[in-house]
Each structure stands twice: as structure tokens, then as C-alpha cells.
Design an enzyme around this catalytic site. Structure first.
Site, mmCIF file in Angstrom:
data_model
loop_
_atom_site.group_PDB
_atom_site.id
_atom_site.type_symbol
_atom_site.label_atom_id
_atom_site.label_comp_id
_atom_site.label_asym_id
_atom_site.label_seq_id
_atom_site.Cartn_x
_atom_site.Cartn_y
_atom_site.Cartn_z
ATOM 1 N N ARG A 131 0.851 -1.190 0.000
ATOM 2 C CA ARG A 131 0.000 0.000 0.000
ATOM 3 C C ARG A 131 0.886 1.239 0.000
ATOM 4 O O ARG A 131 1.843 1.322 0.749
ATOM 5 C CB ARG A 131 -0.997 -0.021 1.156
ATOM 6 C CG ARG A 131 -0.434 0.081 2.541
ATOM 7 C CD ARG A 131 -1.534 0.284 3.585
ATOM 8 N NE ARG A 131 -1.233 -0.337 4.865
ATOM 9 C CZ ARG A 131 -0.450 0.180 5.800
ATOM 10 N NH1 ARG A 131 0.133 1.342 5.611
ATOM 11 N NH2 ARG A 131 -0.240 -0.464 6.928
ATOM 12 N N HIS A 149 -2.009 3.401 6.602
ATOM 13 C CA HIS A 149 -3.175 2.518 6.752
ATOM 14 C C HIS A 149 -4.467 3.274 6.481
ATOM 15 O O HIS A 149 -5.345 2.805 5.764
ATOM 16 C CB HIS A 149 -3.192 1.926 8.167
ATOM 17 C CG HIS A 149 -4.500 1.316 8.563
ATOM 18 N ND1 HIS A 149 -4.976 0.165 7.984
ATOM 19 C CD2 HIS A 149 -5.434 1.715 9.464
ATOM 20 C CE1 HIS A 149 -6.164 -0.131 8.522
ATOM 21 N NE2 HIS A 149 -6.459 0.792 9.409
ATOM 22 N N TYR A 171 6.685 3.502 11.088
ATOM 23 C CA TYR A 171 7.042 2.085 10.978
ATOM 24 C C TYR A 171 7.561 1.664 9.601
ATOM 25 O O TYR A 171 7.934 0.510 9.430
ATOM 26 C CB TYR A 171 5.852 1.199 11.369
ATOM 27 C CG TYR A 171 4.561 1.482 10.604
ATOM 28 C CD1 TYR A 171 4.331 0.900 9.364
ATOM 29 C CD2 TYR A 171 3.594 2.349 11.122
ATOM 30 C CE1 TYR A 171 3.164 1.173 8.661
ATOM 31 C CE2 TYR A 171 2.425 2.627 10.428
ATOM 32 C CZ TYR A 171 2.216 2.038 9.206
ATOM 33 O OH TYR A 171 1.065 2.302 8.503
#
Lengths: 327, 345
Positions: free
Chosen positions: B259, B263, B272
Site C-alpha cells: 500500500r 493505513h 514504521y
């Protein structure tokens, strides 16, 4: 009219609905060749075949989740959870999914499905074969919850549940399966969801119950009559949508109400019934509304002394009813 | 790092899409839906960052895996149970940019939910898109149930369930694959493995390299495919769908992808993921890769590309304007449809 047991009435109800409607099918653990651990589906596997009486893997979320999908695609599944105590792995599918398919799609989807679950104690079933689960599920908008106590209601409510366009949790009390016998009308005999039933008329006090406790309350009413106390017995039959009008009517009629269930008391069905009475019939009360329930412990122990101490029974109900009558 | 040129020719000298049975028109249609999914998504981020809408969750980077696999199905008779990133899947199945924008602005007219659900929670009975909630993996069991009903009625519909590798850790994933395997149901499980469950990398989600390896435990094939190669995704999905329709049972497809965004609009992926890692994957953009392929295959000339761009932009503009001005639900709408009570027009 034939006299049947509760388990026979449930079997007849499934059989007749499966014969009537090809989209009705049963899925659950041991429901096929074994005919169910209580023999609720005895004979149906041979009659309808393995595509309509499906032995599932030992996986409750699978049973309910697959039933949801089948209901999406035009079927009317009956999902059997072998014991209500084992429904927890399916709670995500029931609460987060089934109960809100209609709401979360603004009515685009609906799920005509029934989840059957044998519940209740007094059968030496210990912590994991005795539980009452109605309060947990009755709290969830989008679910209908029924708990019949007689053979006629067991069959009639099962038929109503199968024909209902929304998910229905159908609770069948294990102790009543072969204990409670009664006349079952010929033909459909559909019992509407959401309608309580006055099982015995009375004027001095009201006993409100469902499931096995109905049988006990009827016994108690008989004993009270010998004392000259006229007890009305209201069988809720449906926990949700609850029959507010019937509850208010009996409270207004007798002015004294005792609610009985074996489920634990905190935030339970009795609490809701009492709230309905307080909000709607306070002026008609001659005594505080009382309840007799199982104790606030996690579940029913195996040892018979402890089991009896947990379960409401006719003696305990009689004592509480006399206390209420004396107010 | 340069974008890799996609192989144009398959074995036998034919162009790849034709060797897969796709006409030039179909190949371009796949491209246009990928472009539309991306464009709607980019517009949503823009609007979200302007403070005009509270939440967006993205398909960006996964359009190849989504449209490539969905294109092997028959919209209208087959079924899909998508997850919240699957804009490409639902657009292929007949949703429109307007539908998506109505959901994004949570308007009353939102066909997915009447403005009740967050964006990305797709559902349409008419289009055979099973409604989804936010708990992950529940839809895999629904897909198995839809396919069971097809089998019970002896219909040849195929049902595809889409999920991320994060959902692969849920028990429902195991229960669904196990059940579908037992009954040889016509289900295609499509795992869009983008490497992260929000922030948790695959190495902390499972001890294996490939989710597809688990298929062996359920008695059906598992296939790993380059999720950013839309034609490769179509090819494996075509085989899985055909196999399912023949009554031979499920397939688990694992499309390795990525992606491009965080998120969701409430996440900060810099906490992260390294920027270098994101940059490397952006070089593998499934839309750009496919565009190069189509140009080299000689069917995406500049005027064709310009027409597609214009159509996509026009749909996104129209959808945005329409949805932003569409009315909200009223407070009276709060209590409707708890149960089936009214028919949708």
C-alpha cells in the site's frame, strides 16, 4: 391435537418447514447422521440429504458465518450451536455481523436465519453445559431472541423464526426437552415473535418467566391457589422484542410482580422487565417488584448440592411468591 | 530506479493479454478501472486533508491485484466479499465513483450504508457485493456460505473473498478455508498481501514467507502472484475461477503487493516504514507498469490515454460535486432498518 414433548415439537417444526420450503436447511455439529446430540434432527439427514442437513466442523464461528453467507444468497439456514455455552466463538459473527446487516446497509441486506441453541441448567451439565445466555444477546439491537417453554410454543415460534426475515436466536431449554409435554395444534400453529402469553389467569400477583421457569411457575401457582392466593403466570416466550404491553397489563392487573429466571441477575432480563413496570405501571403497584434469579457467580457447578443451590426451583419460587403475597 | 518494462509477449509470440483471452477493449477497460480507483482515492485524500471529510482508507498500490482478479469473475451472477481497500473490486463489479464519494461524505444516498459506515465498507445486494464490517476475516465465512447456497441450488456462480494478510491471522480465515475445502465450494480466496497489518510487518504476523502455503492444509491449491502485475493476477484468477466453476473447489491466491499510503488518514506510516521502502514500491506501481505494457502492446496511444484521463477526471469531478452537495441523513434516519421493515426503492 397430539401430545408431544418439546424436542419432538422442535423436530416436527424443522421437518415441516424443510418440507414446505427448499431454501430451509440445517447446519451444525452432529446434526446429520447422529441426528443431533439431543436427537433434535433425528431422521432429517436421511429424509433431506447431506446438502440440507450439514454436519459442520467443530467450529461455531464457521457455523454462523456460513449461515450468514447462505442467507445472503437466498437460503433460510438454521444454524445449530450444540450447547449455548459454546456460542462465544460465534459472537463476533452474531453481534458484529448478523445483527447489523440490515442496519449497516440501510435495509439493502437482511438475513433470514435462525440460530438454535440448547440452554439452561438442572441437567448436571456443570459450567459449560448449563448456561443461560439470553441477557447477553438480548442486549444487542438487530437480534430477535425467543425462549419457548411448551411444545406448542416451541414449534410455533420455531416456524415463526424460520419464516422471519431477520436473524433470530432460538433458545431451547434442555431440561424441558423431554420433561415438558403438551398438546400441539395440527397444522402450522405459528406463534408470533414478540407476543407473551398468559399461561394462567390470576388476580393477586403475577409470576413472569420463560423457558423451564415457566413450568416451575405454573406448579407454584397451583400451590398458591391451595393457599387461596390467585397467581397469574405470564410466559414471555420472546425475550426481544419484549412484549411491553403484556408485562404492563399483568402488573396493572395484580399490582404485585415476581420475575423469575435462572440467568444471573445483573443487567438481566428481570432487570429490564422491572424497569418496564417501573416506567409504566408504578402507580398500580402494591409492592416493590421482586425477582428470583440464579446467583451472581460465573456459572453452574457440577456437584448436585451446588447445582441445586444455583437453580431457582418451585420451592424457592413458592417462598418468594408467599413473601410477595404477604406484603 | 527505473520502472521495469513489462514483458509484452507471452510464449508463442502473441501479446500477453490476448494469450489470456482478453480483447484489446477488455485490456483497456481493466486499465481504466484501475485509473478510476486510484483517482477517486487521491481525490479523497485531498478532500480529507482540506478538512472537508473525516476519514479515508486507501486502495492505492493494490489496484492491480484487485482489478486483475475481479476481472476473471462475472459481475451480476458471481459474488464478491471484499475488504475495505477493495475499491478496484467494487468498481469492476458495477459501483460508480458517485457511489464511492457518497460513502466518503457519508450521505443519505450512499448505496453501501446510507452514510452509516465508514468509507470502504462496501455492500450492494443488487451488484452481488456482500456488505462488510470493520472486523477482519468475517467475510471469508460469508463467502463460503454464499458459495454453499450456490452449490445447494446447483448454480455455477463463483464467489471471491478478498482480504489482507493481516486478516489471515484470524480464526475465521482458517474456518472458512477449511469449510470451503471440505465441500469443494466455488470460492476463490484472494489475499492482498501488502506486507503490513497497520504497522506490524509480515515477519511478526507469521513464520512463513507465503500465506498461499497454507492452502495445502485445506486440500486446495495456493498460488503466489506478483500483485502489481495486473495481467499475472488476471491469469491466476482466471484459472482459479474456471476451476471453481468446474466444481473442483477453492483456490487461495496470494497477490504480493504494497500500500502506497498510510493505513488510513488517521495513521502515520513514517513511524514504521522507511521512506526508501515506499519509494522502491512506488517504482513498481501496478498502474504505471500496466500503462507501459499497453503502450508497448500498441493499444494505449496518446489519444487513447488522453480520452481515458478525461473520462476518469470527469467522473471524479462529477462524483465529488454530486456527493458533497447531497443531503445528509436526518436524525429520523437513526432508528430505521434495525430489522427488515422497508424496501429500498
Amino acid at each position: 391435537m397430539a401430545v408431544k414433548t418439546v424436542i419432538e415439537a422442535i423436530r416436527d417444526g424443522m421437518d415441516e418447514e424443510m418440507a414446505r420450503d427448499e431454501s430451509v436447511f440445517l447446519i451444525g455439529e452432529d446434526v446429520g447422521n447422529r441426528g443431533g446430540v439431543f436427537l433434535a434432527s433425528d431422521g432429517l439427514y436421511k429424509k433431506y440429504g447431506e446438502l440440507r442437513v450439514i454436519d459442520s466442523p467443530l467450529a461455531e464461528s464457521c457455523i454462523v458465518g456460513v449461515a450468514i453467507g447462505a442467507a445472503v444468497n437466498g437460503m433460510r439456514p438454521i444454524a445449530e450451536i450444540q450447547f449455548a455455552d459454546f456460542i462465544a466463538p460465534a459472537m463476533n459473527q452474531i453481534i458484529e455481523e448478523a445483527a447489523r446487516f440490515s442496519y449497516r446497509t440501510a435495509g439493502d441486506f437482511n438475513l433470514p436465519m435462525v440460530i438454535r441453541a440448547p440452554w439452561g441448567g438442572g441437567v448436571h451439565g456443570a459450567l459449560y453445559h448449563s448456561q443461560s445466555i439470553e441477557a447477553m444477546f438480548a442486549h444487542v439491537p438487530g437480534l430477535k431472541v425467543v425462549a419457548p417453554g411448551t411444545p406448542a410454543d416451541a414449534k410455533g415460534l420455531l416456524k415463526a423464526a424460520i419464516r422471519d426475515p431477520d436473524p433470530v436466536l432460538y433458545l431451547e431449554h434442555k431440561r424441558t426437552y423431554r420433561l415438558v409435554k403438551g398438546e400441539v395444534p395440527e397444522g402450522d400453529g405459528v406463534v408470533p415473535i414478540g407476543k407473551a402469553d398468559v399461561k394462567r389467569e390470576g388476580t393477586d400477583l403475577s409470576l413472569i418467566a420463560y423457558g423451564l421457569m415457566l413450568t416451575y411457575c405454573l406448579e407454584v401457582a397451583e400451590k398458591l391457589a391451595a393457599d387461596g392466593i390467585s397467581a397469574e403466570v405470564l410466559d414471555l416466550r420472546t425475550i426481544r422484542p419484549i412484549d411491553r404491553a403484556a408485562i404492563i397489563a399483568t402488573a396493572r392487573k395484580t399490582g404485585k410482580v415476581l420475575v423469575v429466571h435462572e440467568d444471573t441477575p445483573f443487567a438481566g432480563v428481570a432487570a429490564e422487565v422491572m424497569a418496564i413496570i417501573m416506567e409504566n405501571a408504578f402507580d398500580a403497584l402494591d409492592a416493590p417488584v421482586m425477582r428470583l434469579t440464579g446467583p451472581d457467580v460465573p456459572a453452574m457447578p457440577f456437584n448436585h448440592v451446588l447445582e441445586e443451590a444455583f437453580m431457582p426451583n418451585p420451592e424457592k419460587i413458592l417462598a418468594k411468591a408467599r413473601e410477595l403475597a404477604a406484603v | 530506479m527505473a520502472l521495469k518494462t513489462t514483458e509484452v509477449e507471452a510464449k508463442g509470440g502473441q501479446s500477453r493479454h490476448r494469450s489470456l483471452g482478453l480483447s484489446d477493449e477488455q485490456a483497456l477497460r481493466i486499465y481504466e478501472v484501475m485509473r478510476l480507483a486510484r483517482a477517486v482515492d487521491e481525490r479523497m485524500w485531498l478532500i480529507n486533508r482540506q478538512g472537508r471529510a473525516p476519514f479515508v482508507i486507501s486502495c492505492q498500490g493494490q489496484e492491480g491485484a484487485q482489478v486483475g482478479t475481479a476481472a476473471a469473475l462475472r459481475p451480476g451472477s458471481d459474488w464478491v466479499a471484499p475488504y475495505y481497500r477493495d475499491a478496484g473490486v467494487v468498481l469492476w463489479f458495477g459501483m460508480t465513483a458517485r457511489d464511492q464519494m457518497l460513502s466518503f461524505f457519508a450521505r443519505r444516498e450512499d448505496p453501501n450504508s446510507g452514510g452509516r459506515q465508514m468509507p470502504g465498507h462496501f455492500g450492494s445486494r443488487r451488484l452481488h457485493i456482500v456488505t462488510g464490517g470493520s472486523p477482519v476475516a468475517t467475510q471469508l465465512l460469508h463467502a463460503a456460505g454464499v458459495a454453499l447456497a450456490s452449490k445447494q441450488r446447483k448454480e455455477d456462480a463463483v464467489t471471491a473473498a478478498f482480504f489482507g494478510e493481516g486478516a489471515a491471522s484470524q480464526g475465521d480465515t482458517h474456518e472458512a478455508m477449511n469449510f470451503a475445502g471440505i465441500h469443494k465450494l466455488a470460492v476463490v480466496f484472494v489475499c492482498e498481501n501488502n506486507g503490513y497489518a497497520i504497522s506490524v510487518p509480515q515477519s511478526h504476523q507469521m513464520a512463513i514467507q507465503n500465506v498461499a502455503d497454507r492452502a495445502a492444509g485445506y486440500g486446495f491449491p495456493g498460488v503466489v502472484v506478483d500483485g502489481n502485475d495486473v495481467l499475472a493476477c488476471y491469469e491466476v484468477a482466471r484459472q482459479a475461477v474456471d476451476r471453481a466453476r468446474r466444481g473442483e473447489g477453492p483456490t487461495l491466491i496470494e497477490a504480493k503487493t504494497y500500500r502506497f499510503t498510510a493505513h488510513s488518514s488517521d495513521d502515520d506510516d513514517k513511524r514504521y516504514r522507511q521512506a526508501e521502502e515506499v519509494a522502491i514500491w512506488r517504482q513498481k506501481d501496478p498502474i504505471q507498469r500496466y500503462a507501459i505494457y499497453l503502450r508497448e502492446a500498441g493499444i494505449l496511444q496518446d489519444p487513447v490515454e488522453a480520452e481515458i484521463t478525461e473520462r476518469v477526471n470527469q467522473q471524479v469531478d462529477d462524483a465529488t460535486d454530486y456527493a458533497e452537495q447531497a443531503p445528509d441523513p436526518t436524525p429520523d434516519d437513526l432508528t430505521t432498518f434495525v430489522f427488515k421493515q422497508e424496501h429500498k426503492p
